[in-house]
Structures are given as structure tokens and as C-alpha cells.
Design a protein around this motif. Structure first.
Motif, PDB file in Angstrom:
ATOM      1  N   THR A   7       0.829  -1.198   0.000  1.00 15.90           N
ATOM      2  CA  THR A   7       0.000   0.000   0.000  1.00 15.90           C
ATOM      3  C   THR A   7       0.870   1.256   0.000  1.00 15.90           C
ATOM      4  OG1 THR A   7      -1.778  -1.147   1.171  1.00 15.90           O
ATOM      5  CG2 THR A   7      -1.798   1.253   1.252  1.00 15.90           C
ATOM      6  N   ARG A   8       1.939   1.245   0.782  1.00  9.32           N
ATOM      7  CA  ARG A   8       2.824   2.412   0.837  1.00  9.32           C
ATOM      8  C   ARG A   8       3.544   2.622  -0.494  1.00  9.32           C
ATOM      9  NH1 ARG A   8       6.887   1.744   4.058  1.00  9.32           N
ATOM     10  NH2 ARG A   8       6.452  -0.344   4.886  1.00  9.32           N
ATOM     11  N   MET A   9       3.907   1.553  -1.171  1.00  6.56           N
ATOM     12  CA  MET A   9       4.552   1.706  -2.480  1.00  6.56           C
ATOM     13  C   MET A   9       3.573   2.291  -3.498  1.00  6.56           C
ATOM     14  SD  MET A   9       7.268  -1.424  -3.005  1.00  6.56           S
ATOM     15  CE  MET A   9       6.076  -2.758  -2.975  1.00  6.56           C
ATOM     16  N   ALA A  10       2.331   1.788  -3.507  1.00  3.45           N
ATOM     17  CA  ALA A  10       1.329   2.333  -4.428  1.00  3.45           C
ATOM     18  C   ALA A  10       1.058   3.796  -4.123  1.00  3.45           C
ATOM     19  CB  ALA A  10       0.041   1.516  -4.337  1.00  3.45           C
ATOM     20  N   SER A  11       0.973   4.149  -2.842  1.00  2.77           N
ATOM     21  CA  SER A  11       0.710   5.538  -2.451  1.00  2.77           C
ATOM     22  C   SER A  11       1.874   6.446  -2.828  1.00  2.77           C
ATOM     23  CB  SER A  11       0.444   5.616  -0.944  1.00  2.77           C
ATOM     24  OG  SER A  11      -0.719   4.892  -0.596  1.00  2.77           O
ATOM     25  N   ALA A  12       3.099   5.934  -2.719  1.00  2.11           N
ATOM     26  CA  ALA A  12       4.269   6.749  -3.061  1.00  2.11           C
ATOM     27  C   ALA A  12       4.302   7.062  -4.551  1.00  2.11           C
ATOM     28  CB  ALA A  12       5.546   6.014  -2.647  1.00  2.11           C
ATOM     29  N   ILE A  13       3.904   6.109  -5.382  1.00  2.00           N
ATOM     30  CA  ILE A  13       3.857   6.372  -6.827  1.00  2.00           C
ATOM     31  C   ILE A  13       2.852   7.477  -7.111  1.00  2.00           C
ATOM     32  CG2 ILE A  13       3.282   5.383  -9.075  1.00  2.00           C
ATOM     33  CD1 ILE A  13       4.310   2.679  -8.002  1.00  2.00           C
ATOM     34  N   ARG A  14       1.696   7.406  -6.460  1.00  4.74           N
ATOM     35  CA  ARG A  14       0.673   8.444  -6.643  1.00  4.74           C
ATOM     36  C   ARG A  14       1.179   9.809  -6.197  1.00  4.74           C
ATOM     37  NH1 ARG A  14      -1.932  12.257  -7.165  1.00  4.74           N
ATOM     38  NH2 ARG A  14      -4.203  12.551  -7.068  1.00  4.74           N
ATOM     39  N   ALA A  15       1.899   9.861  -5.093  1.00  6.75           N
ATOM     40  CA  ALA A  15       2.302  11.144  -4.507  1.00  6.75           C
ATOM     41  C   ALA A  15       3.557  11.726  -5.137  1.00  6.75           C
ATOM     42  CB  ALA A  15       2.501  10.972  -3.004  1.00  6.75           C
ATOM     43  N   GLU A  16       4.469  10.869  -5.591  1.00 12.57           N
ATOM     44  CA  GLU A  16       5.798  11.346  -5.968  1.00 12.57           C
ATOM     45  C   GLU A  16       6.086  11.314  -7.458  1.00 12.57           C
ATOM     46  OE1 GLU A  16       8.474   8.965  -3.670  1.00 12.57           O
ATOM     47  OE2 GLU A  16       7.454   9.407  -1.766  1.00 12.57           O
ATOM     48  N   PHE A  17       5.203  10.687  -8.254  1.00  5.22           N
ATOM     49  CA  PHE A  17       5.439  10.576  -9.691  1.00  5.22           C
ATOM     50  C   PHE A  17       4.397  11.403 -10.442  1.00  5.22           C
ATOM     51  CE2 PHE A  17       7.758   7.207  -7.893  1.00  5.22           C
ATOM     52  CZ  PHE A  17       8.651   6.672  -8.813  1.00  5.22           C
ATOM     53  N   THR A  18       4.814  11.958 -11.576  1.00  2.41           N
ATOM     54  CA  THR A  18       3.936  12.793 -12.394  1.00  2.41           C
ATOM     55  C   THR A  18       3.191  11.934 -13.406  1.00  2.41           C
ATOM     56  OG1 THR A  18       5.445  14.669 -12.184  1.00  2.41           O
ATOM     57  CG2 THR A  18       3.821  14.765 -13.955  1.00  2.41           C
ATOM     58  N   TYR A  19       1.869  12.062 -13.417  1.00  3.71           N
ATOM     59  CA  TYR A  19       1.040  11.319 -14.373  1.00  3.71           C
ATOM     60  C   TYR A  19       1.034  12.066 -15.697  1.00  3.71           C
ATOM     61  CZ  TYR A  19      -3.149   9.360 -16.573  1.00  3.71           C
ATOM     62  OH  TYR A  19      -4.025   8.786 -17.452  1.00  3.71           O
ATOM     63  N   GLU A  20       1.467  11.402 -16.770  1.00  4.45           N
ATOM     64  CA  GLU A  20       1.540  12.002 -18.102  1.00  4.45           C
ATOM     65  C   GLU A  20       0.925  11.045 -19.113  1.00  4.45           C
ATOM     66  OE1 GLU A  20       5.644  12.899 -18.824  1.00  4.45           O
ATOM     67  OE2 GLU A  20       5.588  14.749 -17.652  1.00  4.45           O
ATOM     68  N   PRO A  21      -0.348  11.262 -19.515  1.00  2.75           N
ATOM     69  CA  PRO A  21      -0.965  10.395 -20.527  1.00  2.75           C
ATOM     70  C   PRO A  21      -0.131  10.360 -21.801  1.00  2.75           C
ATOM     71  CG  PRO A  21      -2.589  11.845 -19.527  1.00  2.75           C
ATOM     72  CD  PRO A  21      -1.248  12.331 -19.062  1.00  2.75           C
ATOM     73  N   ARG A  22      -0.077   9.189 -22.443  1.00  3.69           N
ATOM     74  CA  ARG A  22       0.724   9.015 -23.651  1.00  3.69           C
ATOM     75  C   ARG A  22      -0.066   8.176 -24.629  1.00  3.69           C
ATOM     76  NH1 ARG A  22       4.671   6.688 -21.369  1.00  3.69           N
ATOM     77  NH2 ARG A  22       4.300   4.524 -22.025  1.00  3.69           N
ATOM     78  N   ALA A  23      -0.296   8.708 -25.822  1.00  5.30           N
ATOM     79  CA  ALA A  23      -1.100   7.992 -26.825  1.00  5.30           C
ATOM     80  C   ALA A  23      -0.327   6.850 -27.465  1.00  5.30           C
ATOM     81  CB  ALA A  23      -1.573   8.964 -27.896  1.00  5.30           C
ATOM     82  N   ALA A  24       0.994   6.958 -27.529  1.00  6.94           N
ATOM     83  CA  ALA A  24       1.801   5.935 -28.192  1.00  6.94           C
ATOM     84  C   ALA A  24       1.696   4.611 -27.453  1.00  6.94           C
ATOM     85  CB  ALA A  24       3.260   6.384 -28.260  1.00  6.94           C
ATOM     86  N   GLU A  25       1.729   3.518 -28.215  1.00  3.59           N
ATOM     87  CA  GLU A  25       1.670   2.195 -27.610  1.00  3.59           C
ATOM     88  C   GLU A  25       2.970   1.902 -26.868  1.00  3.59           C
ATOM     89  OE1 GLU A  25       0.751  -0.780 -30.460  1.00  3.59           O
ATOM     90  OE2 GLU A  25      -1.237   0.010 -30.924  1.00  3.59           O
ATOM     91  N   GLY A  26       2.918   0.902 -26.036  1.00  8.37           N
ATOM     92  CA  GLY A  26       4.115   0.479 -25.317  1.00  8.37           C
ATOM     93  C   GLY A  26       4.099   0.932 -23.867  1.00  8.37           C
ATOM     94  N   THR A  27       4.910   0.253 -23.073  1.00 12.88           N
ATOM     95  CA  THR A  27       5.011   0.529 -21.646  1.00 12.88           C
ATOM     96  C   THR A  27       6.472   0.699 -21.277  1.00 12.88           C
ATOM     97  OG1 THR A  27       3.037  -0.821 -21.234  1.00 12.88           O
ATOM     98  CG2 THR A  27       4.450  -0.353 -19.342  1.00 12.88           C
ATOM     99  N   GLN A  28       6.767   1.720 -20.481  1.00 11.11           N
ATOM    100  CA  GLN A  28       8.129   1.949 -20.025  1.00 11.11           C
ATOM    101  C   GLN A  28       8.584   0.809 -19.116  1.00 11.11           C
ATOM    102  OE1 GLN A  28       8.031   6.849 -19.733  1.00 11.11           O
ATOM    103  NE2 GLN A  28       7.998   5.645 -17.865  1.00 11.11           N
ATOM    104  N   ALA A  29       9.861   0.502 -19.185  1.00 12.59           N
ATOM    105  CA  ALA A  29      10.438  -0.397 -18.189  1.00 12.59           C
ATOM    106  C   ALA A  29      10.390   0.296 -16.831  1.00 12.59           C
ATOM    107  CB  ALA A  29      11.873  -0.746 -18.558  1.00 12.59           C
ATOM    108  N   ALA A  30      10.310  -0.496 -15.774  1.00 12.81           N
ATOM    109  CA  ALA A  30      10.208   0.080 -14.436  1.00 12.81           C
ATOM    110  C   ALA A  30      11.380   0.998 -14.123  1.00 12.81           C
ATOM    111  CB  ALA A  30      10.118  -1.047 -13.404  1.00 12.81           C
ATOM    112  N   ARG A  31      12.580   0.619 -14.524  1.00 10.84           N
ATOM    113  CA  ARG A  31      13.749   1.463 -14.236  1.00 10.84           C
ATOM    114  C   ARG A  31      13.659   2.797 -14.963  1.00 10.84           C
ATOM    115  NH1 ARG A  31      18.588  -1.217 -17.928  1.00 10.84           N
ATOM    116  NH2 ARG A  31      17.241  -2.410 -19.309  1.00 10.84           N
ATOM    117  N   GLU A  32      13.000   2.821 -16.152  1.00  8.38           N
ATOM    118  CA  GLU A  32      12.818   4.072 -16.877  1.00  8.38           C
ATOM    119  C   GLU A  32      11.807   4.958 -16.157  1.00  8.38           C
ATOM    120  OE1 GLU A  32      13.427   6.795 -20.115  1.00  8.38           O
ATOM    121  OE2 GLU A  32      14.574   5.173 -19.195  1.00  8.38           O
TER     122      GLU A  32
END
Length: 295
Positions: free
Chosen positions: A146-171
Motif C-alpha cells: 500500500t505504501r509503495m502504491a501511495s508513493a507512486i501516486r504522490a511522488e510521480f507525475t502522471y503524463e498520458p501518452r497515446a503511443a503504444e508500449g510501456t516503459q520499463a520500471a527502471r525508466e
């Protein structure tokens, strides 16, 4: 709650082309937490349709076409009931309540590839990130996730992207930004790095703020509800597969409407297919998703 979901995908071409087979992953399966009431599928031009189950048991429609066409429209309408998870259903087996723990032999066998990282080269980056949630090397398992999911919400910027594909976690860790599918994959890879079974979920997210018939708006902005949505599920003995939406920092939210589960994001495309022609023949694609609560 009962929802109506209309999901339309429209392709346009500069000249008539031959359409190859299209694969549609847009029909959910009935379960104790989701009941499918109605499902209609309209495809123009007309197609020959057949239904199969994929390796994960998801319902897949395969559409075949004859002749040449300058467009393709796929409209799915679903009416379904979503039953919120009760708090007692999140009770983790005492043997798994504190991390680290080991799955039983049967669970290890059945979880299989869901415990293996997609990008092993990112293990060092994930080790550095996850260690911040384990200062004493032990933690309550559900609280840790739960804390990891909450940290992603709080500390990462949400940027919608139309292009297909998913970033690697390290990216995603390097950029500190991404889409819902990037955030889902980050949490999945983090869970797998910790030895847990995790899988990718595709579906929809209900946002009362986008529903003109909703009486109340949420107190916090909801991200990722205007199109298809993605989140993670992690398997904890006793509680089973638990939904974590790192885009919004929620756990087991009743507003998440599951359509399919897969091992990898590349296996979870709602609509995919081919056409015979040049790349320049494609004039564009438009996707709209409308979700409303109904009586």
C-alpha cells in the motif's frame, strides 16, 4: 454499483485497405465481484466474429473482414454490476502477513511467471527504491504494498501518452513520470523483485466527476478515467489477488472495473490488428470511453 460502459475505437484510412484480423479484449468475465448484465458489440464494416479464451482465460473476440475499406469502427457497450470488496476479504494469512515470507510449494508452482521480472536488468534500480519501504528489513506485507502504491501516486507525475508500449520500471523510476500502465508495471516489477506474484490488469476506472448523473464529486482528482485504465494485482495468501492502483494510490477500489488480467502489458491490448497497405494509408485513430452509474 451498476455501470454502463461505452468504448468506441475508430480507425480511418486515406484510401480503402484490406483489414487483417483484429483481436478484441473488451469483454469481462463474470465473477463474485463483477456480474455482466448486458454486452453488445457493433463492428463496421461487418465482420466474421469468433470467440476464444486466451492462455489466461480472458474472453477474446477475433474479427475477420472481407473486401477493402477506408475505415473501421468498433463499439462495445457493457452493463455490469461491480461489488466492492469487503474489508474482511483483505485478511492475509498469518504466515504471509509479515514480509518477507515464502509462498507454499503449490502457490509457487501456480504463480510461475507472475513472480519473474520482465526486465531483470532493472533489479538494481528496484532494489534501491523498494529498500526505502523496508528500513527494518521487515514490514506488514499489505502495508508495504500500500505504501509503495501511495508513493507512486504522490511522488510521480502522471503524463498520458497515446503511443503504444510501456516503459520499463527502471525508466519510470528515472523519469519519475508515466502513464497508468507505466505505474502499474513499476509496482508489478517491484512486487516481483520482492518475490511476490503480480499481474497486469486492464479495464476501466469510474470517475464520478465525469458522470453528469453522479450526485457527489470525489475529494481528490482521479487520474486515468477518461480512457481504458491499467493497474496491478498482487497475490497474498488468504486474501488472494488484491487490486492496487498506483496511479491513484488506492487498494481494492470498487471503482476499478476489470476486463482482463495478463502477465505483461503487451498481452493486454484492448484492440489490436493489422491492415494491408502502406504506413501512410493510416489517417488516424480515435478512442472514446464513457462510463456512467445507472440504477
Amino acid at each position: 454499483m451498476r455501470f454502463e460502459i461505452v468504448h468506441q475505437t475508430v480507425y480511418r484510412f486515406h484510401r480503402p485497405v484490406e483489414l487483417g484480423e483484429h483481436r478484441l479484449m473488451i469483454r469481462p468475465r463474470d465473477s463474485h465481484d463483477l456480474r455482466l448484465v448486458e454486452a453488445t458489440l457493433q463492428i463496421e464494416p461487418p465482420s466474421a466474429l469468433r470467440w476464444v479464451h486466451d492462455v489466461f482465460g480472458n474472453s477474446i473476440a477475433l474479427a475477420s473482414f472481407a473486401g477493402r475499406h477506408d475505415g473501421l469502427s468498433i463499439t462495445s457497450r457493457l452493463v455490469l454490476e461491480r461489488f466492492a470488496r469487503q474489508p474482511q476479504s483483505l485478511e492475509v494469512d498469518p504466515k504471509a502477513a509479515c514480509y518477507p515470507f515464502a509462498y507454499g510449494a503449490s502457490d509457487r508452482l501456480d504463480l510461475g511467471a507472475t513472480t519473474r521480472m520482465e526486465d531483470p536488468a532493472g533489479r538494481d534500480a528496484l532494489r534501491g527504491w523498494t529498500s526505502g519501504f523496508l528500513p527494518g528489513r521487515r514490514a506488514e506485507t499489505l502495508d508495504l504494498l500500500t505504501r509503495m502504491a501511495s508513493a507512486i501516486r504522490a511522488e510521480f507525475t502522471y503524463e498520458p501518452r497515446a503511443a503504444e508500449g510501456t516503459q520499463a520500471a527502471r525508466e519510470t523510476l528515472r523519469r519519475r513520470s508515466g502513464t497508468c500502465r507505466d505505474f502499474a508495471m513499476l509496482l508489478i516489477e517491484a512486487a516481483r523483485h520482492l518475490g511476490l506474484g503480480a499481474r497486469f490488469v486492464t479495464g476501466y476506472l469510474y470517475d464520478p466527476a465525469l458522470d453528469p448523473q453522479a450526485a457527489d464529486e470525489p475529494s481528490a482528482p482521479i487520474r486515468g478515467a477518461a480512457s481504458t485504465h491499467a493497474w496491478a494485482e498482487v497475490y497474498l495468501p488468504g486474501a488472494g489477488w488484491i487490486e492496487f492502483d498506483p496511479t491513484n494510490g488506492t487498494v481494492a477500489s470498487g471503482d476499478l472495473i476489470r476486463v482482463a488480467v495478463t502477465r505483461s502489458p503487451s498481452q493486454a491490448l484492448p484492440v489490436s490488428g493489422t491492415f494491408l497497405g502502406s504506413r501512410n494509408d493510416a489517417a488516424g485513430m480515435e478512442v472514446t470511453v464513457r462510463i456512467r452509474a445507472i440504477a
